[in-house]
Design a protein around this motif. Sequence first.
Motif, mmCIF file in Angstrom:
data_model
loop_
_atom_site.group_PDB
_atom_site.id
_atom_site.type_symbol
_atom_site.label_atom_id
_atom_site.label_comp_id
_atom_site.label_asym_id
_atom_site.label_seq_id
_atom_site.Cartn_x
_atom_site.Cartn_y
_atom_site.Cartn_z
ATOM 1 N N HIS A 45 41.440 41.514 52.824
ATOM 2 C CA HIS A 45 40.289 40.661 52.472
ATOM 3 C C HIS A 45 39.052 41.063 53.262
ATOM 4 C CE1 HIS A 45 43.330 37.373 51.095
ATOM 5 N NE2 HIS A 45 43.116 38.286 50.166
ATOM 6 N N LEU A 50 35.768 39.871 51.426
ATOM 7 C CA LEU A 50 36.049 38.478 51.076
ATOM 8 C C LEU A 50 36.142 37.616 52.330
ATOM 9 C CD1 LEU A 50 38.755 39.068 48.326
ATOM 10 C CD2 LEU A 50 36.551 37.957 47.970
ATOM 11 N N ARG A 77 31.031 44.232 46.252
ATOM 12 C CA ARG A 77 32.484 44.249 46.095
ATOM 13 C C ARG A 77 32.870 44.635 44.663
ATOM 14 N NH1 ARG A 77 33.431 39.796 48.224
ATOM 15 N NH2 ARG A 77 33.163 38.502 46.388
ATOM 16 N N GLY A 78 32.191 44.015 43.692
ATOM 17 C CA GLY A 78 32.511 44.288 42.298
ATOM 18 C C GLY A 78 32.339 45.756 41.942
ATOM 19 N N VAL A 83 40.681 45.327 43.494
ATOM 20 C CA VAL A 83 41.730 44.563 44.173
ATOM 21 C C VAL A 83 42.882 44.292 43.204
ATOM 22 C CG1 VAL A 83 42.279 42.409 45.379
ATOM 23 C CG2 VAL A 83 40.016 43.439 45.655
ATOM 24 N N PRO A 85 45.810 41.873 43.401
ATOM 25 C CA PRO A 85 46.389 40.824 44.247
ATOM 26 C C PRO A 85 47.910 40.762 44.107
ATOM 27 C CG PRO A 85 45.216 39.853 42.404
ATOM 28 C CD PRO A 85 45.054 41.327 42.271
ATOM 29 N N GLN A 86 48.512 40.144 45.089
ATOM 30 C CA GLN A 86 49.980 40.105 45.118
ATOM 31 C C GLN A 86 50.555 39.479 43.848
ATOM 32 O OE1 GLN A 86 51.537 38.426 48.694
ATOM 33 N NE2 GLN A 86 53.659 38.539 48.024
ATOM 34 N N LYS A 87 49.927 38.353 43.424
ATOM 35 C CA LYS A 87 50.459 37.666 42.231
ATOM 36 C C LYS A 87 49.859 38.210 40.936
ATOM 37 C CE LYS A 87 53.096 34.510 44.247
ATOM 38 N NZ LYS A 87 52.706 33.195 44.685
ATOM 39 N N LEU A 88 49.128 39.319 41.026
ATOM 40 C CA LEU A 88 48.475 39.980 39.888
ATOM 41 C C LEU A 88 47.392 39.107 39.276
ATOM 42 C CD1 LEU A 88 51.683 41.428 38.200
ATOM 43 C CD2 LEU A 88 50.231 42.521 39.918
ATOM 44 N N HIS A 89 47.802 37.958 38.839
ATOM 45 C CA HIS A 89 46.970 36.920 38.255
ATOM 46 C C HIS A 89 45.883 37.426 37.317
ATOM 47 C CE1 HIS A 89 46.575 32.574 38.386
ATOM 48 N NE2 HIS A 89 45.473 32.898 37.752
ATOM 49 N N ILE A 91 43.575 36.631 34.006
ATOM 50 C CA ILE A 91 42.985 35.381 33.495
ATOM 51 C C ILE A 91 43.663 35.052 32.165
ATOM 52 C CG2 ILE A 91 40.846 34.216 32.830
ATOM 53 C CD1 ILE A 91 40.717 35.142 35.706
ATOM 54 N N ALA A 103 35.995 42.131 34.379
ATOM 55 C CA ALA A 103 35.822 42.850 35.643
ATOM 56 C C ALA A 103 34.479 43.586 35.656
ATOM 57 C CB ALA A 103 36.966 43.830 35.853
ATOM 58 N N ARG A 148 42.657 46.873 35.595
ATOM 59 C CA ARG A 148 41.500 46.026 35.884
ATOM 60 C C ARG A 148 40.863 46.398 37.229
ATOM 61 N NH1 ARG A 148 42.511 39.670 36.568
ATOM 62 N NH2 ARG A 148 43.552 40.437 38.429
ATOM 63 N N TYR B 305 42.957 29.796 41.169
ATOM 64 C CA TYR B 305 43.289 31.189 41.412
ATOM 65 C C TYR B 305 42.476 32.104 40.479
ATOM 66 C CZ TYR B 305 46.223 34.710 43.553
ATOM 67 O OH TYR B 305 46.661 35.784 44.288
ATOM 68 N N ASP B 306 42.261 31.630 39.234
ATOM 69 C CA ASP B 306 41.401 32.396 38.306
ATOM 70 C C ASP B 306 40.024 32.611 38.924
ATOM 71 O OD1 ASP B 306 43.425 32.160 36.484
ATOM 72 O OD2 ASP B 306 42.172 31.427 34.848
ATOM 73 N N ILE B 309 40.040 35.076 41.668
ATOM 74 C CA ILE B 309 40.109 36.445 41.135
ATOM 75 C C ILE B 309 38.725 36.884 40.644
ATOM 76 C CG2 ILE B 309 40.977 37.785 39.161
ATOM 77 C CD1 ILE B 309 43.014 37.578 41.324
ATOM 78 N N LEU B 313 36.575 40.024 41.795
ATOM 79 C CA LEU B 313 36.059 41.033 40.865
ATOM 80 C C LEU B 313 34.549 41.219 41.000
ATOM 81 C CD1 LEU B 313 38.040 40.087 37.604
ATOM 82 C CD2 LEU B 313 38.413 42.070 39.080
ATOM 83 N N GLY B 314 33.913 40.397 41.830
ATOM 84 C CA GLY B 314 32.483 40.572 42.048
ATOM 85 C C GLY B 314 31.621 39.411 41.580
#
Lengths: 215, 405
Positions: A45, A50, A77-78, A83, A85-89, A91, A103, A148, B305-306, B309, B313-314
């Motif tokens: 992070h 972050l 950052r974008g 990134v 993330p661990q849980k992928l997540h 949308i 993205a 992504r 969480y969305d 994320i 992503l920026g």
Amino acid sequence: MFELTDVEHRYGTVRALAVPSWRAQAGEQWLLAGASGSGKSTLLHILAGLTTPSAGRVVVAGQDLAALAGGARDRWRGRHVGVVPQKLHLIGAVSVFDNLRLACTMAGLRVEEARIRALLAAVQVADLAQRRPGELSQGQAQRVAIARAVVNRPALLLADEPTASLDDASAAAALELLRTQAREAGATLVVASHDARVRPLLPRTYQLSEVAAAA
Amino acid sequence: MGPTRLALAYARRRPLATLLVVALAAIGTAVVVLTLAVGRELATRLDRDAQGIDLVVGAKGSPLQLVLAGVYHVDVPPGNIPLAALSELRANPMVAGAIPLALGDSVRGFRIVGTEHALVAHYGAQLAQGRQWAKPMEAVLGSEVARATGLGVGAKFTGSHGLSEGGGGHDEASYAVVGVLAPTGRVVDRMALTSVASVWAVHDAHHPPEAAEEHDHDKAEGGPAREVTMVLVRYAGPLAAASLPRAINSGSNYMAASPAYEMARLLTVFGVGLDLVRAFAALLIVASAAMLFVALAQALDERRYDLAILRALGASRGQVAWVLLAESMTLALAGAALGWVIAQVTLALAGTWLPAAAPLAATAWTLRGNEGWIVAGAALAGALAAAWPAWQAYRLDVAATLADG
């Protein structure tokens, strides 16, 4: 590509992370190793901008992150960091294709639909582009999350425990995909993992010291 | 795929809650827009029908009743006044014009008005067919009377007592239709006009002088002591407004009522009713906003969480807050827009179902300034409903959320 000097992070009075020095060159692929709770995620992070470290200097892609704040840091950052993330997540409200589109737009970049299609094909989910993430298997979702993360051609690609809960074959495949995509995007790759299976698959390792975690 | 499209995608994911929020906002908006239209049309119509009539002079009683009977022809008059009152008024230098009305009978619910040609001119009515009445028992019909009764030039009709259909009749005395007026959009469209002498003749025939005492609306008929029901007066100058009503009310056996004043009073009372309906509609809009708030507050937990994320992503803090604001404001605006459309369709259809509502239908599909405010208010309600969830999204600790998984 990035350089950390005397980086330290505290939660209240508890020191959670200490990185005296870590320098990585462009295109290098690193394992960030350490036991659970050693601060691997926190360090990722910090590299992503972050989290602002309690002390120390963080320079990523030539940018001293302390000089960036608010929206400027988000935009940076974008455009420079991907990134996973661990849980992928992904949308869940939008399609696989739109997850990649988001993205781009969230980073303030033009959407290159041809690149998105090519990336989805490269990670072997081209036929799932219009599916919702809820319809994907864990392996498919991971491939989409990697696509992504690299869609904006980041200079730095960060993955948090990408092999957690995967069998050996899937873990090896996920690592290989990350390495390939990082190489093709010209990105420096940092994989945070405490999974012993990952260590032989990455050429460089940065070990977070136990001392730092316990201090 | 920006934050706004993402917001819409979220709304589509929970169709039932979205539909309910939009429906409540739409119904509330529709009711507010309809009551505004009805109130506006009512005021316009009352104003239009009273134009050029500064004072109504008639028998003592309720001034509102006098105005409703004499100007709008929707009530029975309080009584009659001597014909001499008309001469007195015409002789008064404060009076520029005085038109007598002799009321009492109707034809199929439309009032028969004994008057002078000046009344036709007062309403700016033109003959569509035939000619003006020239002698007793000739009548000219307003456009709505002709349309509704099917009577035309050359037809004959008899009057009934009172304003409602089916009252006792005057079958022995029939009117001959000699003309039909073109539509004016004013009350004259709903009148059957004739001379004052015609009304006297009908009642003389029906109630000989010896029976007049028993008759409730023309008890002094017959003989030389003629009466009219009321006189419509136009002032000669602004000073008359201050002194003429007072002079009549204090110095004679009859009464003067100002249509402007009485209608303002009536609209105040009527306005309370409209305000109550609007308050109920506003409650629906507030309920819709409250539902939005609950839905978004719940969604915030699901989407934490969305949002994290998106930040990774920026997306900026503002962009993730906007995702929630955009969803809320879009639903509120959709509800308001749908409500406005429902109101316009209702107004347009009202003209088809009820001929009397035709002027309302003519106002459909026109966005008025105060309706613009309703839409802006709905957007504001949507923004307020999303304010707290959006603030939470703005303050989201991205690192902690991603770490929590």
